[in-house]
Design a protein around this motif. Structure first.
Motif, mmCIF file in Angstrom:
data_model
loop_
_atom_site.group_PDB
_atom_site.id
_atom_site.type_symbol
_atom_site.label_atom_id
_atom_site.label_comp_id
_atom_site.label_asym_id
_atom_site.label_seq_id
_atom_site.Cartn_x
_atom_site.Cartn_y
_atom_site.Cartn_z
ATOM 1 N N LEU A 180 0.803 -1.218 0.000
ATOM 2 C CA LEU A 180 0.000 0.000 0.000
ATOM 3 C C LEU A 180 0.837 1.270 0.000
ATOM 4 N N SER A 181 1.878 1.307 0.815
ATOM 5 C CA SER A 181 2.681 2.526 0.921
ATOM 6 C C SER A 181 3.328 2.935 -0.401
ATOM 7 N N SER B 215 8.804 2.588 5.365
ATOM 8 C CA SER B 215 8.829 2.248 6.788
ATOM 9 C C SER B 215 8.324 3.415 7.636
ATOM 10 N N ARG B 216 8.614 4.626 7.221
ATOM 11 C CA ARG B 216 8.139 5.790 7.969
ATOM 12 C C ARG B 216 6.649 6.022 7.745
ATOM 13 N N CYS B 217 6.136 5.643 6.598
ATOM 14 C CA CYS B 217 4.681 5.690 6.399
ATOM 15 C C CYS B 217 3.983 4.727 7.353
ATOM 16 N N VAL B 218 4.538 3.525 7.485
ATOM 17 C CA VAL B 218 3.976 2.547 8.418
ATOM 18 C C VAL B 218 4.080 3.063 9.850
ATOM 19 N N TRP C 291 11.597 14.050 8.228
ATOM 20 C CA TRP C 291 12.386 13.250 7.285
ATOM 21 C C TRP C 291 11.792 13.327 5.879
ATOM 22 N N PHE C 292 10.465 13.257 5.766
ATOM 23 C CA PHE C 292 9.814 13.331 4.452
ATOM 24 C C PHE C 292 10.130 14.656 3.762
ATOM 25 N N LEU C 293 10.044 15.757 4.490
ATOM 26 C CA LEU C 293 10.327 17.068 3.905
ATOM 27 C C LEU C 293 11.776 17.169 3.460
ATOM 28 N N ASP C 294 12.685 16.649 4.270
ATOM 29 C CA ASP C 294 14.103 16.678 3.926
ATOM 30 C C ASP C 294 14.377 15.842 2.681
#
Length: 292
Positions: free
Chosen positions: A64-65, A89-92, A197-200
């Protein structure tokens, strides 16, 4: 004749007493067996939820991610496979934190049984939440082992193992529901950590307003749910220390309660220091760029 009547009365009294004792013994035995069966059924359900949680988070990571990330961020498709794995992994991690954290707040505000008796209160809702978390922790440990070169972090491994050790008693014996729930509230800081982390990774400058705003929110929320709550947590520990409810736990459960708690406090303080240092550096860079 009188002797016969007396002996008959004595026999009746003895028989009546024996019947009453046998009935009480039977009732107590049935209650004990019912409690044992109920506890065994509860444990079985809990372990099934752990396994289901593990499979569900693994499925979200694998299937899914990636699809969700492709539709939401064009940057995801350009990342190397290792970075994509960390992204997933960060989405989870964010999904788990939102589920568990909001559930924790509900229990804290509305579960009167747990709040009335933090050690032996009805743990059903807490066990459900803890089972979801244990499934996630097992999934995440497997992921860390698989991608150790890029995702491996000894602090995370220590955190997961300490949490699993303590939560194992919550699942198997139904003890310490309030304190287990109190610990899980800390997950509310995770979405902000992951968003940073996502923004970076998506290429946002660390001096941009969105990164700084999220950094400030992350620092505040992390402090509130992980550091500021330490005094109130240990005030409750001190209040129940030495009580009959505390003594009923036994030495091993007491150790599983206190030792991982102290270890987690140390880790949280270390992470708090890193977050403050990172925000301070980003804020200084932003001011320096505006000055030039």
């Amino acid at each position: 004749m009188k002797a016969k009547v007396m002996s008959t009365k004595a026999v009746n009294i003895i028989l009546s007493s024996a019947i009453v004792k046998a009935t009480d013994y039977f009732r107590n035995t049935v209650k004990v067996r019912c409690c044992r069966n109920s506890m065994e059924d509860s444990n079985y359900v809990g372990y099934c939820i752990v396994a289901s949680s593990f499979v569900a988070f693994q499925f979200f990571f694998s299937a899914l991610s990636p699809q969700l990330s492709l539709s939401l961020s064009p940057r995801y498709a350009t990342l190397p496979s290792v970075k994509q794995s960390e992204w997933n992994s960060r989405c989870v991690s964010t999904l788990h934190a939102l589920i568990v954290g909001l559930f924790c707040l509900y229990i804290l505000w509305f579960d009167d049984a747990v709040n009335a008796n933090p050690i032996w209160g009805d743990p059903w809702l807490v066990k459900l939440n803890v089972a979801i978390t244990c499934g996630y922790l097992l999934y995440d440990l497997l992921l860390l082992m698989r991608y150790w070169r890029t995702l491996g972090d000894s602090l995370f491994v220590c955190h997961h193992l300490a949490a699993l050790y303590a939560y194992g008693y919550v699942l198997s014996r139904g003890v310490l529901p309030f304190f287990a729930n109190f610990r899980l509230i800390s997950e509310l800081s995770t979405p902000f950590v992951n968003l940073r982390w996502f923004l970076d990774t998506a290429g946002w400058p660390r001096s941009s307003w969105l990164v700084l705003a999220n950094g400030l929110a992350m620092m505040v929320v992390f402090f509130v749910v992980r550091i500021a709550v330490i005094p109130s947590y240990y005030a409750q520990v001190y209040f129940w220390y030495g009580t009959p409810e505390y003594e009923r736990l036994g030495l091993w459960v007491q150790l599983a309660w206190i030792v991982p708690s102290v270890a987690l406090e140390v880790l949280n303080v270390v992470w708090m220091y890193r977050i403050i240092r990172g925000f301070y550096r980003a804020f200084c860079r932003s001011k320096a760029r505006k000055a030039t």
